[in-house]
Design an enzyme around this catalytic site. Structure first.
Site, PDB file in Angstrom:
ATOM      1  N   ARG A 153       5.318  -5.195   8.646  1.00 46.01           N
ATOM      2  CA  ARG A 153       5.847  -4.386   7.538  1.00 46.01           C
ATOM      3  C   ARG A 153       7.279  -4.851   7.248  1.00 46.01           C
ATOM      4  O   ARG A 153       8.143  -4.740   8.105  1.00 46.01           O
ATOM      5  CB  ARG A 153       5.791  -2.906   7.930  1.00 46.01           C
ATOM      6  N   ASP A 161      -4.663   1.845  -1.506  1.00 47.50           N
ATOM      7  CA  ASP A 161      -4.882   0.393  -1.568  1.00 47.50           C
ATOM      8  C   ASP A 161      -4.492  -0.185  -2.924  1.00 47.50           C
ATOM      9  O   ASP A 161      -5.231  -0.065  -3.904  1.00 47.50           O
ATOM     10  CB  ASP A 161      -6.356   0.074  -1.266  1.00 47.50           C
ATOM     11  N   HIS A 177       0.833  -1.209   0.000  1.00 42.72           N
ATOM     12  CA  HIS A 177       0.000   0.000   0.000  1.00 42.72           C
ATOM     13  C   HIS A 177       0.864   1.254   0.000  1.00 42.72           C
ATOM     14  O   HIS A 177       2.008   1.213   0.428  1.00 42.72           O
ATOM     15  CB  HIS A 177      -0.868   0.063   1.272  1.00 42.72           C
ATOM     16  N   HIS A 227      -9.198   2.896   0.048  1.00 38.49           N
ATOM     17  CA  HIS A 227      -8.226   3.955   0.316  1.00 38.49           C
ATOM     18  C   HIS A 227      -7.505   4.282  -0.989  1.00 38.49           C
ATOM     19  O   HIS A 227      -7.294   3.380  -1.811  1.00 38.49           O
ATOM     20  CB  HIS A 227      -7.184   3.484   1.338  1.00 38.49           C
ATOM     21  N   HIS A 261      -2.764   3.461   5.992  1.00 40.51           N
ATOM     22  CA  HIS A 261      -2.905   3.582   4.534  1.00 40.51           C
ATOM     23  C   HIS A 261      -3.251   5.022   4.160  1.00 40.51           C
ATOM     24  O   HIS A 261      -4.001   5.694   4.878  1.00 40.51           O
ATOM     25  CB  HIS A 261      -4.018   2.658   4.018  1.00 40.51           C
ATOM     26  N   HIS A 306       4.027  -5.872   2.978  1.00 42.70           N
ATOM     27  CA  HIS A 306       3.699  -6.606   4.200  1.00 42.70           C
ATOM     28  C   HIS A 306       4.120  -8.072   4.135  1.00 42.70           C
ATOM     29  O   HIS A 306       4.271  -8.645   3.051  1.00 42.70           O
ATOM     30  CB  HIS A 306       2.193  -6.512   4.468  1.00 42.70           C
ATOM     31  N   HIS A 326     -11.193   0.574   3.903  1.00 39.70           N
ATOM     32  CA  HIS A 326     -10.180  -0.175   3.160  1.00 39.70           C
ATOM     33  C   HIS A 326     -10.854  -1.086   2.136  1.00 39.70           C
ATOM     34  O   HIS A 326     -11.957  -1.580   2.361  1.00 39.70           O
ATOM     35  CB  HIS A 326      -9.363  -1.012   4.153  1.00 39.70           C
ATOM     36  N   HIS A 329       1.306   4.313   2.173  1.00 42.15           N
ATOM     37  CA  HIS A 329       0.986   4.747   3.532  1.00 42.15           C
ATOM     38  C   HIS A 329       1.122   6.266   3.633  1.00 42.15           C
ATOM     39  O   HIS A 329       1.761   6.897   2.793  1.00 42.15           O
ATOM     40  CB  HIS A 329       1.876   4.020   4.545  1.00 42.15           C
TER      41      HIS A 329
HETATM   42 ZN    ZN Z   1      -6.257   0.395   2.879  1.00 35.13          ZN
HETATM   43 CU    CU Z   2       0.254  -1.343   4.186  1.00 37.08          CU
END
Ligand code: ZN
Ligand code: CU
Length: 191
Positions: free
Chosen positions: A180, A126, A88, A123, A106, A163, A114, A90
């Site tokens: 992460r 995303d 994503h 988001h 995010h 992730h 999300h 962030h």
């Molecule tokens: Zn998200």
């Molecule tokens: Cu993320």
């Protein structure tokens, strides 16, 4: 005598005019805000170099290129376990904490739920999952309609997080994608 006085007054008036003119701000230097507006060129390409978080060996790059219909996102990663890995944009381009948490959640400027990259509600950040093969490398390509390189939804200066686990595209607010493992800041690239 009276005539000389008038001429002298005229000379003084001209001198005062010159002084006040030279002290006045020149147009174009009036404010930073005006300067920013006048000179910001459109960003058409960006890059994020991914570095491992503490205890990880994941590296990679993500590029963003403005194309017809949106922004093309291309990601290449290595050092990941085979399978799907959520990734994503962030909110913050702050990668100072060893676990990647200083990048925040995010990127979600509209404050919505999300979702997956193709969901109607998601988001801005995303991007779904990168699929990693047995050789521990993964490649991702997508033309995205919500990622922007300019304006209030611009991702420039924000972060990418990869992730350890799969983004299930439904769990709120993160997709339950786990820890992460790689992070980087999105910067302007040479077009
Ligand atoms: Zn998200
Ligand atoms: Cu993320």
């Amino acid at each position: 005598m009276r005539k000389n006085f008038v001429v002298l007054n005229g000379v003084i008036a001209i001198i005062l005019l010159i002084i006040t003119q030279s002290c006045a701000p020149k147009s174009g230097q009036q404010s930073n805000a005006g300067m920013e507006k006048a000179t910001t060129p459109e960003v058409t390409k960006a890059i994020c170099v991914l570095t491992p978080t503490d205890g990880s060996h994941v590296t990679g790059t993500v590029t963003f290129t403005k194309v017809d219909g949106g922004v093309q996102v291309v990601a290449d990663v290595k050092g990941l376990a085979p399978g799907k890995h959520g990734f994503h944009v962030h909110e913050y381009g702050d990668i100072s904490s060893p676990d990647g948490k200083s990048t925040g959640g995010h990127f979600n400027p509209e404050n919505v739920n999300h979702g997956g990259p193709d969901a109607a509600v998601r988001h801005v950040g995303d991007l779904g999952n990168i699929e990693v093969g047995a050789d521990s490398t993964g490649h991702y390509e997508r033309v995205d309609k919500m990622i922007m390189l300019n304006g209030p939804h611009s991702v420039i200066g924000r972060a990418i997080i990869v992730h350890s686990g799969e983004d299930d595209l439904t769990s709120q607010p993160t997709g339950a994608a786990g820890s992460r493992v790689a992070e980087g800041v999105i910067g302007i690239a040479k077009p």
